[in-house]
Design a protein around this motif. Sequence first.
Motif, mmCIF file in Angstrom:
data_model
loop_
_atom_site.group_PDB
_atom_site.id
_atom_site.type_symbol
_atom_site.label_atom_id
_atom_site.label_comp_id
_atom_site.label_asym_id
_atom_site.label_seq_id
_atom_site.Cartn_x
_atom_site.Cartn_y
_atom_site.Cartn_z
ATOM 1 N N GLN A 1 38.936 27.947 -47.571
ATOM 2 C CA GLN A 1 38.364 29.169 -47.446
ATOM 3 C C GLN A 1 37.918 29.811 -48.707
ATOM 4 O O GLN A 1 38.835 29.827 -49.555
ATOM 5 N N LYS B 1 43.029 27.913 -45.750
ATOM 6 C CA LYS B 1 43.504 28.386 -44.501
ATOM 7 C C LYS B 1 45.076 28.699 -44.526
ATOM 8 O O LYS B 1 45.720 27.598 -44.607
ATOM 9 N N ASP B 2 45.301 29.686 -43.857
ATOM 10 C CA ASP B 2 46.730 30.038 -43.939
ATOM 11 C C ASP B 2 47.541 29.404 -42.913
ATOM 12 O O ASP B 2 47.482 30.136 -41.575
ATOM 13 N N ASP B 3 47.422 28.149 -42.547
ATOM 14 C CA ASP B 3 47.995 27.405 -41.578
ATOM 15 C C ASP B 3 49.097 26.332 -42.331
ATOM 16 O O ASP B 3 48.559 25.324 -42.995
ATOM 17 N N ASN C 1 49.009 30.012 -49.865
ATOM 18 C CA ASN C 1 47.870 29.534 -49.570
ATOM 19 C C ASN C 1 46.769 29.803 -50.617
ATOM 20 O O ASN C 1 45.526 29.179 -50.517
#
Length: 111
Positions: A91, A11-13, A52
């Motif tokens: 993801q 997840k792009d966090d 990511n």
Amino acid sequence: MKRHCLALDLKDDPQLIAEYENWHKSENGWPEVRKSILAAGIIEMDIYRTGNRLMMIMVTDDWYNESLKAASDAANPKVQEWEQLMWKFQQPLPWAKEGEKWVPMKQIFHL
């Protein structure tokens, strides 16, 4: 021996990515998961990250069988607990099949 390359997205966090990397430090890995990896005939496993996107490289014994490894993992409560925890960070790739996490990569060049 055989080499397998697989890809998966996180997840792009930035906070989740940092936490994912922390879980993969050798002192934070779960011994039961490491044992299941080695018992399946996986000799080496490396995970690389850019942004990511993750890439896993596995070197396996000739007798390694992906289906047997999946069945063994499904029957191992500790491995399932680890997979559930990791899914918090991961993801599927846009082209992944239903239920597929790590997607095999096609080798297109060798020197």
